[in-house]
Design an enzyme around this catalytic site. Structure first.
Site, mmCIF file in Angstrom:
data_model
loop_
_atom_site.group_PDB
_atom_site.id
_atom_site.type_symbol
_atom_site.label_atom_id
_atom_site.label_comp_id
_atom_site.label_asym_id
_atom_site.label_seq_id
_atom_site.Cartn_x
_atom_site.Cartn_y
_atom_site.Cartn_z
ATOM 1 C CG MET A 106 -1.756 -1.142 1.287
ATOM 2 S SD MET A 106 -3.259 -0.994 2.167
ATOM 3 C CE MET A 106 -2.583 -0.427 3.809
ATOM 4 C CB ALA B 17 3.832 5.077 2.900
ATOM 5 C CG HIS C 82 8.370 0.609 6.271
ATOM 6 N ND1 HIS C 82 8.686 -0.684 6.386
ATOM 7 C CD2 HIS C 82 7.006 1.011 6.575
ATOM 8 C CE1 HIS C 82 7.425 -1.480 6.480
ATOM 9 N NE2 HIS C 82 6.423 -0.548 6.445
ATOM 10 C CG HIS D 245 6.882 -1.539 2.287
ATOM 11 N ND1 HIS D 245 6.751 -0.195 2.953
ATOM 12 C CD2 HIS D 245 5.560 -1.992 2.035
ATOM 13 C CE1 HIS D 245 5.562 -0.314 3.340
ATOM 14 N NE2 HIS D 245 4.793 -1.220 2.912
ATOM 15 C CB VAL E 243 12.488 -4.801 8.566
ATOM 16 C CG1 VAL E 243 13.434 -3.810 8.639
ATOM 17 C CG2 VAL E 243 12.701 -5.847 7.454
ATOM 18 C CB SER F 283 4.091 0.224 10.814
ATOM 19 O OG SER F 283 2.704 0.732 10.533
HETATM 20 P P1 AMP Z 1 1.865 -2.635 3.533
HETATM 21 O O1 AMP Z 1 2.043 -1.697 2.464
HETATM 22 O O2 AMP Z 1 1.623 -2.302 4.908
HETATM 23 O O3 AMP Z 1 0.209 -3.439 3.179
HETATM 24 O O4 AMP Z 1 2.671 -3.808 3.400
HETATM 25 C C1 AMP Z 1 3.158 -4.466 2.427
HETATM 26 C C2 AMP Z 1 3.884 -5.932 2.680
HETATM 27 O O5 AMP Z 1 5.111 -5.396 3.596
HETATM 28 C C3 AMP Z 1 3.038 -6.659 3.515
HETATM 29 O O6 AMP Z 1 3.140 -7.868 3.231
HETATM 30 C C4 AMP Z 1 3.495 -6.324 4.949
HETATM 31 O O7 AMP Z 1 3.453 -7.409 5.899
HETATM 32 C C5 AMP Z 1 4.898 -6.145 4.774
HETATM 33 N N1 AMP Z 1 5.635 -5.489 5.822
HETATM 34 C C6 AMP Z 1 5.026 -4.441 6.478
HETATM 35 N N2 AMP Z 1 5.763 -3.978 7.385
HETATM 36 C C7 AMP Z 1 6.903 -4.723 7.440
HETATM 37 C C8 AMP Z 1 7.895 -5.073 8.541
HETATM 38 N N3 AMP Z 1 8.265 -4.019 9.257
HETATM 39 N N4 AMP Z 1 8.779 -6.144 8.213
HETATM 40 C C9 AMP Z 1 8.684 -6.914 7.138
HETATM 41 N N5 AMP Z 1 7.371 -6.773 6.262
HETATM 42 C C10 AMP Z 1 6.608 -5.777 6.366
#
Ligand code: AMP
Length: 288
Positions: free
Chosen positions: A30, A32, A34, A37, A177, A186
């Site tokens: 989604m 943003a 870090h 990702h 991470v 996050s």
């Molecule tokens: P999101 O953009 O928050 O939907 O996350 C996209 C992907 O990145 C999802 O599969 C999340 O589980 C993964 N993700 C988000 N935060 C972390 C993190 N701190 N460490 C590893 N993977 C992450």
């Protein structure tokens, strides 16, 4: 790196790669970005010929009172970061491309969605996740898709979806991470003001405390959870949930035996944060 907005164009790019027998890895996000990702992108890059990252803030997985409208968005920054990490295609569609007029299908994964985030956020959350992930798999048809263990329940939902619908994709779960002080990275951490940012470290510290007990041989779930609760209480945090469950089925457990998921969710300042550790009973450590 190409930025693609339409389903037709991403399909064409993937078809061209397939004609040359190139493998395709997908990282759904989604945005943003870090380091969490980026770790998924790096893993995809190491193991595939074509790496596709989707950037789509999926409206259907947000509840009416959740943070859809203020969710952080910065596509130019994200595109530069993805490019730096060797991504081939950033698929960044408009909502109308994914949910055109007349869209009428929802995928509901039963069972593992009933608890934890499914219980707190409501059924719409994982329905939205399962539906958009199934669509992304239909659009990109990847060999492998990469997800973060940060969203441990989401990984289980996606694995169930893939098994139940016979989707031809392998799911890879990548480790969480963390910031230097242990806070799980996050996109929502930007909501934290300095005081809340300091308070938020208690989430991982609470899981560490529970893990230390498990590592020392404690197997009683209530005792393990109490240790985590004490750390949160010390930091002034009342969690939405803090639970120890079977790592595969998410059934509650009373005794640590094999792999268990210790998962926490809490509101800290202006953010709702989640974190988890996988605990393994002392007698099982060293097993493959
Ligand atoms: P999101 O953009 O928050 O939907 O996350 C996209 C992907 O990145 C999802 O599969 C999340 O589980 C993964 N993700 C988000 N935060 C972390 C993190 N701190 N460490 C590893 N993977 C992450």
């Amino acid at each position: 790196m190409r930025i693609i907005r339409t389903i037709a164009e991403v399909r064409e790019a993937v078809r061209a790669a397939r004609r040359q027998d190139r493998t395709v890895g997908l990282v759904p996000t989604m945005g943003a970005f870090h380091d969490g990702h980026l770790s998924l992108m790096d893993e995809a890059r190491r193991n595939n010929d074509l790496v596709v990252v989707s950037l789509f803030v999926n409206p259907t997985q947000f509840g009416a009172n959740e943070d859809l409208s203020r969710y952080p968005r910065d596509e130019a920054r994200d595109a530069a970061m993805a490019d730096d990490h060797g991504v081939d295609i950033l698929f960044a569609p408009e909502p109308s491309e994914i949910y055109p007029d007349g869209f009428a299908t929802t995928i509901h994964v039963a069972g593992v969605t009933d608890v934890l985030d499914g219980a707190v956020r409501g059924a719409h959350h994982f329905d939205g996740v399962a539906t958009v992930v199934a669509k992304l798999f239909g659009i990109v048809a990847p060999d492998v898709a990469y997800f973060g263990q940060k969203d441990a329940q989401q990984v289980l939902v996606v694995r169930r979806l893939v098994r139940d619908l016979n989707l031809d994709v392998r799911i890879e779960a990548c480790p969480i991470v963390r910031e230097a002080d242990g806070l799980a990275m996050s996109s929502r951490n930007v909501y934290l003001d300095p005081a809340a940012r300091a308070q938020a470290t208690a989430l991982n510290r609470s899981l560490d405390a529970a893990q230390a007990l498990a590592d020392a041989g404690e197997r009683n779930a209530g005792t393990i959870i109490a240790a985590a609760h004490a750390v949160l209480a010390d930091a002034g945090i009342a969690p939405e949930y803090l639970e120890l469950r079977d790592a595969e089925t998410l059934q509650p457990i009373t005794l640590l035996d094999g792999d268990a998921l210790l998962a926490v969710a809490a509101r800290v300042g202006a953010a709702r944060l989640i974190d988890n550790h996988t605990l393994r009973s002392a007698d099982r450590r060293g097993d493959a």
